[in-house]
Design an enzyme around this catalytic site. Structure first.
Site, PDB file in Angstrom:
ATOM      1  N   THR A   1       1.191  -1.090  -0.073  1.00  0.00           N
ATOM      2  CA  THR A   1       0.103  -0.365  -0.171  1.00  0.00           C
ATOM      3  C   THR A   1       0.463   1.901  -0.087  1.00  0.00           C
ATOM      4  OG1 THR A   1      -1.104   1.422   0.880  1.00  0.00           O
ATOM      5  CG2 THR A   1      -0.065  -0.494   2.633  1.00  0.00           C
ATOM      6  N   ASP A   2      -0.255   2.617  -0.792  1.00  0.00           N
ATOM      7  CA  ASP A   2       0.907   3.778  -0.419  1.00  0.00           C
ATOM      8  C   ASP A   2       0.607   4.033   0.931  1.00  0.00           C
ATOM      9  OD1 ASP A   2      -1.822   4.432   0.234  1.00  0.00           O
ATOM     10  OD2 ASP A   2      -1.992   5.441  -1.433  1.00  0.00           O
ATOM     11  N   GLU A   3       0.461   3.401   1.829  1.00  0.00           N
ATOM     12  CA  GLU A   3       0.036   4.185   3.393  1.00  0.00           C
ATOM     13  C   GLU A   3       1.993   3.788   4.077  1.00  0.00           C
ATOM     14  OE1 GLU A   3      -3.237   3.549   5.595  1.00  0.00           O
ATOM     15  OE2 GLU A   3      -4.444   3.355   4.002  1.00  0.00           O
TER      16      GLU A   3
ATOM     17  N   LYS B   1       2.329  -3.252   7.349  1.00  0.00           N
ATOM     18  CA  LYS B   1       1.966  -3.519   5.499  1.00  0.00           C
ATOM     19  C   LYS B   1       3.490  -2.985   5.947  1.00  0.00           C
ATOM     20  CE  LYS B   1      -0.087  -5.044   3.402  1.00  0.00           C
ATOM     21  NZ  LYS B   1      -0.266  -5.764   2.469  1.00  0.00           N
TER      22      LYS B   1
ATOM     23  N   TYR C   1      -1.951  -0.397  10.759  1.00  0.00           N
ATOM     24  CA  TYR C   1      -1.421  -1.216   9.513  1.00  0.00           C
ATOM     25  C   TYR C   1      -0.696  -0.930   8.841  1.00  0.00           C
ATOM     26  CZ  TYR C   1      -3.557  -1.381   4.758  1.00  0.00           C
ATOM     27  OH  TYR C   1      -3.192  -1.449   3.542  1.00  0.00           O
TER      28      TYR C   1
END
Length: 326
Positions: free
Chosen positions: A126-128, A155, A151
């Site tokens: 994810t870009d997060e 990741k 979260y």
């Protein structure tokens, strides 16, 4: 015939990718391993459950023995890991399961892939993991990882294990980091389906803070094409950002949905902001475009309308008891 083990395939993006593969490749075999937590829904795959190319197994990615047995039994060559806890709010109130699934689970899969000589391992990230951007600029694959939530931290840790297995053991692994996805089968806890379903139920439409947080919105089918491209063309050990360059604030998204549903803006309600809420995400997608030839094809307005219509036409799907409290 290419043989896939897809983990988390009953979720939003995973089920879309399974549909994509079965539609594109007549000669493929897919084993879908999913624990069926709140985000996993076999109704996402009801239309292909009788397809002889598709097999579903309920199980945990932390069960390394099971994963290895499936790889060996079905002769899987490609492992694509979608399995993840992904809702930021849930990670704030209960981070442990995010570590167990997203980090430990990925390590379990990596060990199984190494032991069973998987030919390609694709980690869906994810870009997060990059954290928050200012008003200008884009994240590249070389940007530092600065996760803001449990979260995204889980990741980011998983990504590091994938890269370590590529470097230490020579595992042919890739990571894709994509922008915010939208499209059919997305759980109603996410922004776009949440606004659509609450709008259809006559409820208030809650927006965090001032609503000025910005995301790059990627249609899920464009992301599926990116996965396919990276599986077949991605260079070992490389990361590929998958972005659409389609940035919209939460306010813009909600107002577009309000307009299309014919609702009053009085339904919009601003609520206390999420803890650690990142201001903006945006990805530089030049690497996957230049090196692998992928680029987004979906137009945002058209695909948002298609997505809204999907939820309008699939009310029994999202009104399931498991979604009612979302």
């Amino acid at each position: 015939m290419q043989k896939y083990l897809i983990t988390g395939g009953a979720g939003f993006i995973g089920s879309n990718f399974i549909h994509y593969l079965l539609e594109k490749y007549s000669a493929c075999q897919i084993v879908n391993l999913d624990l069926l937590t709140y985000a996993g829904n076999l109704e996402n795959l009801a239309d292909i459950k009788a397809d002889s190319r598709y097999h579903f197994v309920q199980g945990d990615i932390n069960d390394q023995e099971l994963v290895e047995r499936l790889i060996k039994t079905y002769g899987c060559e490609i492992l694509v890991n979608f399995a993840a806890e992904s809702h930021v709010d849930r990670s704030i109130t209960g981070p442990d399961v995010f570590f167990q699934t997203n980090t430990q689970g990925t390590l379990s899969l990596l060990k199984a892939a190494k032991n069973q000589n998987i030919q390609k391992f694709l980690q869906i990230s994810t870009d997060e993991v990059y954290g928050s951007l200012g008003q200008q600029g884009y994240f590249s694959e070389n940007s530092p990882l600065e996760p803001s939530s449990p979260y995204s931290a889980s990741k980011a840790a998983a990504d590091m294990f994938v890269l370590a297995y590529a470097k230490t053991f020579g595992l042919n692994a890739n990571i894709t980091r994509s922008s915010n996805n939208y499209g059919p089968y997305q759980h109603p806890e996410k922004l776009i389906p949440l606004m659509i379903t609450k709008g259809m139920q006559g409820k208030k439409l809650p927006i965090y803070g001032t609503g000025e947080n910005i995301r790059d919105w990627l249609y899920v089918k464009d992301n599926c094409r990116a996965f396919d491209t990276v599986i077949h063309k991605g260079q070992p050990g490389e990361i590929y950002n998958v972005g659409a360059h389609s940035e919209h604030s939460n306010n813009e998204i909600v107002h577009l949905i309000v307009d299309q549903l014919g609702l009053s803006t009085d339904r919009i309600e601003y609520v206390a902001d999420r803890l650690g809420h990142d201001q903006r995400y945006a990805l530089d997608n030049s690497k996957i475009k230049m090196e692998l030839g992928w680029q987004p094809q979906a137009g945002f307005q058209t695909c948002l309308t298609q997505t809204i219509n999907w939820y309008l036409n699939h009310e029994p799907w999202w009104r399931k008891d498991k979604f009612e409290n979302s």
